[in-house]
Design a protein around this motif. Structure first.
Motif, PDB file in Angstrom:
ATOM      1  N   HIS A  34       0.832  -1.186   0.000  1.00  8.31           N
ATOM      2  CA  HIS A  34       0.000   0.000   0.000  1.00  8.31           C
ATOM      3  C   HIS A  34       0.874   1.246   0.000  1.00  8.31           C
ATOM      4  O   HIS A  34       2.031   1.234   0.414  1.00  8.31           O
ATOM      5  CB  HIS A  34      -0.910   0.032   1.240  1.00  8.31           C
ATOM      6  N   GLY A  35       0.252   2.343  -0.420  1.00  7.44           N
ATOM      7  CA  GLY A  35       0.898   3.637  -0.340  1.00  7.44           C
ATOM      8  C   GLY A  35       0.509   4.367   0.938  1.00  7.44           C
ATOM      9  O   GLY A  35       0.026   3.775   1.905  1.00  7.44           O
ATOM     10  N   THR A  36       0.712   5.696   0.919  1.00  4.03           N
ATOM     11  CA  THR A  36       0.384   6.491   2.103  1.00  4.03           C
ATOM     12  C   THR A  36      -1.123   6.496   2.362  1.00  4.03           C
ATOM     13  O   THR A  36      -1.587   6.356   3.495  1.00  4.03           O
ATOM     14  CB  THR A  36       0.888   7.930   1.917  1.00  4.03           C
ATOM     15  N   THR A  38      -4.929   4.874   0.895  1.00  2.00           N
ATOM     16  CA  THR A  38      -5.631   3.911   0.032  1.00  2.00           C
ATOM     17  C   THR A  38      -7.113   3.987   0.324  1.00  2.00           C
ATOM     18  O   THR A  38      -7.542   4.084   1.483  1.00  2.00           O
ATOM     19  CB  THR A  38      -5.145   2.470   0.276  1.00  2.00           C
ATOM     20  N   ARG A  63       1.383   0.876   5.707  1.00  4.47           N
ATOM     21  CA  ARG A  63       1.508   1.928   4.713  1.00  4.47           C
ATOM     22  C   ARG A  63       2.985   2.285   4.517  1.00  4.47           C
ATOM     23  O   ARG A  63       3.771   2.230   5.461  1.00  4.47           O
ATOM     24  CB  ARG A  63       0.722   3.161   5.144  1.00  4.47           C
ATOM     25  N   ARG A  68       7.487   5.903  -4.192  1.00  8.68           N
ATOM     26  CA  ARG A  68       6.885   6.748  -5.233  1.00  8.68           C
ATOM     27  C   ARG A  68       7.362   6.245  -6.592  1.00  8.68           C
ATOM     28  O   ARG A  68       8.438   6.645  -7.048  1.00  8.68           O
ATOM     29  CB  ARG A  68       7.264   8.222  -5.039  1.00  8.68           C
ATOM     30  N   SER A  94      -2.243   3.246  -4.414  1.00 14.78           N
ATOM     31  CA  SER A  94      -2.250   4.557  -3.745  1.00 14.78           C
ATOM     32  C   SER A  94      -3.486   5.321  -4.200  1.00 14.78           C
ATOM     33  O   SER A  94      -4.067   5.040  -5.253  1.00 14.78           O
ATOM     34  CB  SER A  94      -0.980   5.347  -4.068  1.00 14.78           C
TER      35      SER A  94
END
Length: 317
Positions: A34-36, A38, A63, A68, A94
């Motif tokens: 996962h990104g920052t 979701t 997270r 990036r 993201s």
């Protein structure tokens, strides 16, 4: 000076041998993270991709702020996780105002980013939203079919790249033989436009030619993609030389093609004549008994000639 550490325990040695380069590589593992931020939709998408590849995937639930994709400084952590889990495929999710429900699918070579495809998820339907009989449900670990419908997969560069990545992501272990009884799923990808693909998952029962949609189902809108560098592509496409077995007494010509030499062994005619006793030549050494018989026959013949000669002389006188 850099210190090179070697494993001291047998377990660590075996793990390094598994990750070492091989002529026949192992199946590709997928890293899901996962990104920052979701969204609920994106979280469900990543969860169902993990269930579809549960036998050969690794999922991180925390997270990650430092990842990036498409930025040189933001791919270091991603390459580290790829090396740590020994995964050559990754799916990164993201969500932002500029790119909502964003999904990045990529491949690595030698645990460095090889290529990337960024898609947006729209009209997502999970497996639970489909109602069907349990007999249509695919089994975990079964080999899937792929159906790519539309001319865009052959003419549009973005869709051609997406097709390659999706094949690598869902095909599993490459095999040479396949049992028809184990074919119970089909991934159908339809090119709706030059940058939009309808993706769905169907189940089937052999030998019936019927498909039932079992999910997940979604629209993938291609936003960005990055092809590998030419030098990196050449290095990744290198294959180990196959040492062909040398054919004896065979040569190849550009005009006549394949030419072979045939060697006929000695027929040993002389030996056969000796064994069967054909003719005088069959006896290389004359026996003494035969020589004596011939001599006696000659003496007897001479005596007969002398007797006949004397009788003629008496008659003449």
């Amino acid at each position: 000076m850099l210190e090179i550490r070697t494993p001291k325990q047998g377990r660590a040695k075996r793990e390094i041998e598994k990750r070492a380069p091989k002529l026949v590589e192992n199946g590709k593992k997928t890293l899901i993270l996962h990104g920052t931020k979701t969204s609920n939709t994106l979280y469900a998408v990543l969860t169902e991709i993990y269930h579809l590849k549960k036998d050969n995937s690794v999922k991180y639930s925390r997270r990650n702020d430092n990842i990036r994709p498409f930025e040189s400084s933001g791919e270091t952590s991603l390459e580290f996780f790829s090396l740590k889990t020994d995964c050559s495929l990754f799916v990164y999710g993201s969500h932002s105002k500029k790119r909502p429900d964003n999904l990045v699918i990529g491949r690595t070579y030698d645990h460095h980013i090889y290529d990337l495809v960024e898609v947006g998820v729209e009209n997502f339907k999970s497996m639970e939203s489909f109602s069907y009989d349990k007999k249509w449900a695919p089994q975990i670990g079964s080999k899937p079919f792929f159906a790519f419908i539309g001319e865009g997969f052959e003419s549009v560069e973005e869709l051609k790249h997406l097709k390659e990545v999706l094949l690598d992501l869902f095909r599993g272990v490459v095999v040479s033989n396949l049992n028809l009884a184990g074919l119970d799923r089909v991934y159908v990808c339809t090119a709706v436009s030059s940058n939009k693909v309808f993706f769905t998952h169907c189940g089937t029962i052999v030998p019936r030619m019927e498909l039932v949609e079992v999910g997940p189902s979604m629209d993938l809108v291609v936003r960005r993609h990055r092809l590998p560098d030419d030098n990196l592509r050449k290095e990744a496409m290198k294959a180990a030389p196959i040492l062909a077995k040398k054919e004896k007494n065979v040569s190849r010509d550009a005009i006549q093609g394949k030419i072979g030499k045939i060697y006929i062994p000695d027929q040993q005619v002389r030996m056969k004549i000796v064994l069967f006793g054909i003719g005088d030549t069959a006896l290389p050494n004359k026996s003494k008994g035969l020589m004596r018989e011939r001599r006696e026959a000659k003496i007897k013949g001479d005596r007969n000639k002398n007797v006949v000669k004397k009788q003629k002389q008496k008659q003449d006188s």
